[in-house]
Design a protein around this motif. Structure first.
Motif, PDB file in Angstrom:
ATOM      1  N   VAL A 149     -24.238  23.772 -19.025  1.00  0.00           N
ATOM      2  CA  VAL A 149     -22.774  23.886 -18.875  1.00  0.00           C
ATOM      3  C   VAL A 149     -22.100  22.827 -19.740  1.00  0.00           C
ATOM      4  CG1 VAL A 149     -20.858  23.595 -17.242  1.00  0.00           C
ATOM      5  CG2 VAL A 149     -22.884  24.919 -16.585  1.00  0.00           C
ATOM      6  N   ARG A 150     -21.019  23.219 -20.393  1.00  0.00           N
ATOM      7  CA  ARG A 150     -20.334  22.324 -21.333  1.00  0.00           C
ATOM      8  C   ARG A 150     -19.055  21.749 -20.720  1.00  0.00           C
ATOM      9  NH1 ARG A 150     -24.874  22.276 -23.114  1.00  0.00           N
ATOM     10  NH2 ARG A 150     -25.361  22.643 -25.319  1.00  0.00           N
ATOM     11  N   HIS A 151     -18.751  20.510 -21.105  1.00  0.00           N
ATOM     12  CA  HIS A 151     -17.570  19.809 -20.583  1.00  0.00           C
ATOM     13  C   HIS A 151     -16.792  19.163 -21.718  1.00  0.00           C
ATOM     14  CE1 HIS A 151     -18.706  20.076 -16.291  1.00  0.00           C
ATOM     15  NE2 HIS A 151     -19.942  20.036 -16.763  1.00  0.00           N
ATOM     16  N   ASN A 152     -15.497  19.035 -21.509  1.00  0.00           N
ATOM     17  CA  ASN A 152     -14.622  18.398 -22.501  1.00  0.00           C
ATOM     18  C   ASN A 152     -14.832  16.887 -22.561  1.00  0.00           C
ATOM     19  OD1 ASN A 152     -11.849  16.906 -22.967  1.00  0.00           O
ATOM     20  ND2 ASN A 152     -11.682  18.862 -24.055  1.00  0.00           N
ATOM     21  N   TYR A 153     -15.022  16.257 -21.408  1.00  0.00           N
ATOM     22  CA  TYR A 153     -15.284  14.814 -21.297  1.00  0.00           C
ATOM     23  C   TYR A 153     -14.240  14.000 -22.063  1.00  0.00           C
ATOM     24  CZ  TYR A 153     -18.667  11.274 -19.736  1.00  0.00           C
ATOM     25  OH  TYR A 153     -19.306  10.237 -19.079  1.00  0.00           O
ATOM     26  N   ASP A 154     -12.970  14.357 -21.850  1.00  0.00           N
ATOM     27  CA  ASP A 154     -11.843  13.695 -22.517  1.00  0.00           C
ATOM     28  C   ASP A 154     -12.027  13.620 -24.029  1.00  0.00           C
ATOM     29  OD1 ASP A 154      -9.657  11.903 -20.634  1.00  0.00           O
ATOM     30  OD2 ASP A 154     -11.276  12.927 -19.624  1.00  0.00           O
ATOM     31  N   GLY A 155     -12.429  14.754 -24.582  1.00  0.00           N
ATOM     32  CA  GLY A 155     -12.574  14.852 -26.029  1.00  0.00           C
ATOM     33  C   GLY A 155     -13.933  14.467 -26.565  1.00  0.00           C
ATOM     34  N   HIS A 156     -14.838  13.982 -25.708  1.00  0.00           N
ATOM     35  CA  HIS A 156     -16.196  13.616 -26.133  1.00  0.00           C
ATOM     36  C   HIS A 156     -17.159  14.696 -25.621  1.00  0.00           C
ATOM     37  CE1 HIS A 156     -13.727   9.981 -25.550  1.00  0.00           C
ATOM     38  NE2 HIS A 156     -14.314   9.543 -26.651  1.00  0.00           N
ATOM     39  N   HIS A 157     -17.063  15.871 -26.188  1.00  0.00           N
ATOM     40  CA  HIS A 157     -17.697  17.071 -25.644  1.00  0.00           C
ATOM     41  C   HIS A 157     -19.182  16.852 -25.362  1.00  0.00           C
ATOM     42  CE1 HIS A 157     -14.097  19.541 -26.391  1.00  0.00           C
ATOM     43  NE2 HIS A 157     -13.933  18.722 -27.412  1.00  0.00           N
ATOM     44  N   CYS A 158     -19.625  17.405 -24.207  1.00  0.00           N
ATOM     45  CA  CYS A 158     -20.995  17.120 -23.779  1.00  0.00           C
ATOM     46  C   CYS A 158     -21.489  18.202 -22.837  1.00  0.00           C
ATOM     47  CB  CYS A 158     -21.059  15.763 -23.079  1.00  0.00           C
ATOM     48  SG  CYS A 158     -20.208  15.738 -21.483  1.00  0.00           S
ATOM     49  N   SER A 159     -22.761  18.088 -22.480  1.00  0.00           N
ATOM     50  CA  SER A 159     -23.358  19.010 -21.514  1.00  0.00           C
ATOM     51  C   SER A 159     -23.210  18.460 -20.099  1.00  0.00           C
ATOM     52  CB  SER A 159     -24.841  19.218 -21.828  1.00  0.00           C
ATOM     53  OG  SER A 159     -25.589  18.090 -21.390  1.00  0.00           O
ATOM     54  N   HIS A 160     -23.599  19.297 -19.133  1.00  0.00           N
ATOM     55  CA  HIS A 160     -23.514  18.890 -17.735  1.00  0.00           C
ATOM     56  C   HIS A 160     -24.464  17.742 -17.420  1.00  0.00           C
ATOM     57  CE1 HIS A 160     -22.128  19.416 -13.675  1.00  0.00           C
ATOM     58  NE2 HIS A 160     -23.375  19.429 -13.232  1.00  0.00           N
ATOM     59  N   ARG A 161     -25.486  17.565 -18.231  1.00  0.00           N
ATOM     60  CA  ARG A 161     -26.398  16.436 -18.012  1.00  0.00           C
ATOM     61  C   ARG A 161     -25.632  15.109 -18.008  1.00  0.00           C
ATOM     62  NH1 ARG A 161     -29.384  15.589 -22.300  1.00  0.00           N
ATOM     63  NH2 ARG A 161     -31.034  14.482 -21.186  1.00  0.00           N
TER      64      ARG A 161
END
Length: 800
Positions: free
Chosen positions: A423-435
């Motif tokens: 699953v992918r996340h925005n992470y306040d612009g630091h895009h990352c996986s659910h890990r």
């Protein structure tokens, strides 16, 4: 051996020799011949950040945990180059960086070792996911103890344990079960009376090993991200905790009612059942401020909706409850039902606010409403949208608090009980996986909820409670310890968890009193309520599957015990509120395990049951059935048994009697304990006088404080508060109490009622601000040593 200029041992890669050094103000960089960089940042003289990069590259620097309001700055920073090492010197510590292998050793200014690397930083490349598995190992001297790490349901001292941080929905968890709902990668180490802390700010799945695998080694590692940790030096444990809390953020004061007693169940519905429960509290005169609505208040479990069959007019109901002193708290979960006729779902779909899988489809999972999508709370646009959803429930209907559950995030009927890794996340612009985003998902949901409730409750203060949390969540929310069980073992666990959360920077925590799963006996419920009233967050909650869990379901004896202790909590509200002010202002833990209270007493290092409530009240719950008392350790110093007023000397274990209506409770000598009159809810009565119980101490000054304000709102941030500081000095034939007042808030009471306990003489004369007063004018009771004093005195002088 050397492979491609990198050192390798058992598949792990290690830094090579330092070949360059540079300094940019508070940042000191060391580079090695094989592309490793160590960046040491001096935040304060006793707070140091260590950040490692491989391949000559740091990731973009970003953290959800670090507070922008934390203290920064130092008064001394020197860097020296020596033959074998670099030496960084601050006012508090000396750091040596080995030129040969980048290993770090930290000393106090007298040259004593505080903490040093064993293998130090090492890593292995992650072929499956990319990046590195980053690792750190530290030498663990014999006798070193370890504490912290959030909600772990195990012995306070973590020596010999291996811990995993991966927020997990653990229904009916057991002793020593790990992981649980929270991820707080901060621990305190203590050796030879010197305490330090390490906060491993890495949101991937992290592990901590406290001499479990290797007897003399403590290590921590993560399945991705950077080796990025903060080091805090005490040497006092409390200073370690306050510095960590300052770094990760301190909370606002809650409204005073949030510190009252709360009643909850899965679920109170329909409206008539809610009213039946609240009316019974008032009928039995058991104080209560909060009533909770679980998922059944919603229309088909759709968040931000109401079941109009159960609750035909929620605004009217909430107002009627408020008129009777009850504040309504409603649950909101992250799962949004997939339903084209559901306005929240439609808004999120139109704006692309839901989490997605790696190849594009939305993250779909089953929760209470059925098939759901889940907002990506790591996206600032989503948090802003989510905060706006609270306008109706808070501003229009009048709900006073929001309860976030299932936000690990929990998903039903799937392996791992949560999102898959892709699953992918925005992470306040630091895009990352659910890990990377998993452990902070719940905190970002609580943050978005806090921002919404704060916006629409203004000018009142918000109240949020969350199940899942990462370091820094205390800025936004309180928490509870999740789905426990109605067993005596879980009473022990609840005691441990509340203490551990306090020493992990998250003091505003409590357990489900009585146990969530299964049904307690009346005796277990009575013993649990006795403990629960001494936890910062105080709520009975149960699943409802095994019968009701209101105090009156257990018979008259338990009703009486419940009333006695809930009334005591309401009397102690000014003491509890002052504790919270110290926590919010200075990061001081509200509960202090005995080792946190007195680390210099070796007897405290393995104590789990006893704790200090605030600064001056010692509490020790009864945790076994059919007990008429228990053995407990009284810390060094002198204490008064709260119930018998017996004077005892600490520093030893002793038997304390405790029938069903008694919890062992002691007051520190010299303490001045503030009390309000009993109220059925906060704000029911005008506070016409402040009672102060004064516990005599022979000798030097003892300081007590009382913080008061309007009990809600933000005027206290503008100086509209009252902070009274009392200094007590006791002599064989006299007592002196001095008062210093700060702040512009004017309390509604005009007099204080002093009760002197343990006086070694009979009072013959009272002098207020250098004037002898007629004892009749202060309503002096010579039997109980009670007198009424005008509130704004500067000094009271009492003579025998």
């Amino acid at each position: 051996m050397i492979i491609n200029t990198e050192l390798e041992y058992k598949g792990n890669l290690f830094p090579g020799r330092i070949n360059s050094f540079s300094q940019d103000v508070d940042k000191i960089n060391f580079k090695t011949e094989n592309g490793v960089i160590l960046q040491v940042t001096i935040l304060r003289g006793s707070v140091i950040r260590f950040r490692y990069a491989t391949d000559n590259n740091f990731e973009k620097d970003f953290s959800y945990a670090i507070s922008k309001d934390g203290v920064r700055g130092y008064s001394k920073l020197e860097v020296e180059e020596h033959k074998d090492c670099y030496k960084i010197i601050t006012l508090k510590i000396i750091i040596k960086i080995s030129k040969a292998d980048l290993k770090v050793s930290i000393f106090d200014i007298h040259g004593n070792v505080i903490c040093k690397d064993d293998w130090g930083f090492h890593w292995e490349q992650s072929y499956e996911f990319g990046g590195n598995i980053v690792k750190m190992s530290k030498a663990a001297p014999q006798g070193e103890c370890y504490y912290g790490l959030g909600d772990k349901p195990m012995h306070l001292n973590l020596k010999g344990k291996r811990i995993e941080n991966w927020a997990t929905d653990q229904y009916a968890f057991g002793k020593d079960q790990d992981p649980l709902y929270k991820s707080v990668p901060f621990y305190i180490g203590m050796h030879e009376e010197r305490a330090y802390g390490i906060f491993f700010d890495n949101t991937f799945k992290t592990f901590f090993d406290f001499c479990h695998e290797r007897r003399n080694v403590t290590s921590f590692w993560a399945h991705g991200g950077e080796m990025n940790y903060y080091f805090f030096y005490g040497p006092d444990m409390e200073d370690v905790v306050t510095r960590y809390t300052d770094l990760t953020g301190k909370p606002e004061l809650p409204p005073l009612w949030a510190l009252g007693y709360h009643q909850c169940k899965w679920s109170y519905y329909p409206e008539s059942k809610v009213k039946e429960v609240t009316s019974k509290f008032r009928e039995l005169k058991i104080p209560c401020d909060g009533i909770y609505l679980d998922i059944d208040y919603m229309d088909g479990f759709r968040c931000f909706t109401w079941n109009k069959e159960y609750f035909p007019d929620p605004k009217r109901m909430v107002k009627e409850l408020a008129d009777d002193g009850f504040k309504t708290i409603a649950i909101i979960d992250p799962g949004i039902k997939i339903d084209d006729d559901y306005w929240v779902y439609k808004e999120a779909m139109e704006n692309d606010y839901f989490c997605k899988r790696a190849d594009g489809p939305y993250m779909r999972g089953k929760v209470w409403p059925g098939e759901c999508y889940f907002p990506d709370f790591t996206n600032p646009k989503v948090r802003e949208w989510w905060s706006g959803l609270f306008k109706e429930i808070i501003d229009e209907i009048g709900v006073k608090g929001i309860w976030n559950d299932m936000n690990e995030p929990a998903v039903m009927e799937v392996p791992g009980k949560t999102f898959p890794d892709d699953v992918r996340h925005n992470y306040d612009g630091h895009h990352c996986s659910h890990r990377k985003a998993h452990n902070i998902y719940g905190t970002q949901m609580a943050r978005a909820t806090y921002e919404g409730v704060k916006k629409y409750a203004y000018p009142k203060r918000p109240f949020i409670i969350t199940r899942s949390a990462y370091s820094g969540a205390q800025r936004f929310t309180s928490s509870w310890t999740g789905d426990n069980i109605a067993t005596w073992e879980h009473l022990w666990i609840a005691n441990i968890q509340a203490q551990r959360m306090s020493m992990s920077g998250m003091s505003f925590t409590g357990s489900d009193i009585g146990g969530f799963a299964e049904h307690p006996t009346g005796e277990l419920y009575a013993r649990w309520i006795q403990l629960g009233v001494f936890h910062p967050f105080c709520r009975t909650h149960s699943s409802g599957d095994h019968g009701n869990q209101e105090p009156w379901t257990f018979g008259q004896e338990v009703i009486n015990v419940t009333r006695k202790y809930v009334e005591l909590r309401y009397q102690l509200l000014p003491y509890l509120y002052t504790m919270f002010w110290e926590y919010a202002e200075y990061g001081v833990p509200m509960l202090k395990s005995l080792v946190l209270y007195d680390q210099y007493d070796l007897q405290t290092h393995y104590r789990t049951d006893e704790f200090i409530f605030g600064n001056q009240i010692l509490v020790c719950p009864i945790q076994e059935p059919n007990s008429k008392g228990r053995r407990m350790y009284i810390p060094k110093g002198k204490w008064y048994n709260y119930w018998t007023k017996e004077f005892v000397t600490g520093g030893l274990e002793q038997w304390v009697d405790a029938e069903l209506d008694t919890i062992p409770m002691f007051i520190k000598e010299g303490a001045i304990i503030p009390k309000y009159p009993v109220q059925q809810y906060v704000g029911e009565k005008k506070i016409e006088e402040l009672k102060l119980e004064v516990y005599f101490k022979l000798g030097a000054k003892e300081v007590s404080k009382v913080f008061e304000d309007a009990q809600d709102g933000y005027d206290y941030m503008k100086g509209r508060y009252s902070l009274r500081t009392f200094s007590f000095t006791g002599k064989e034939n006299e007592v002196i109490i001095q008062q210093h007042k700060d702040g512009t808030f004017i309390t509604e009471y005009e007099t204080m009622v002093f009760e002197f306990i343990g006086l070694p003489f009979k009072i013959s004369e009272v002098e207020i601000d250098n004037e002898v007063v007629d004892l009749k004018t202060i309503d002096f009771d010579p039997v109980r040593n009670i007198m009424k004093i005008p509130k704004n005195f500067t000094e009271i002088h009492i003579v025998g």
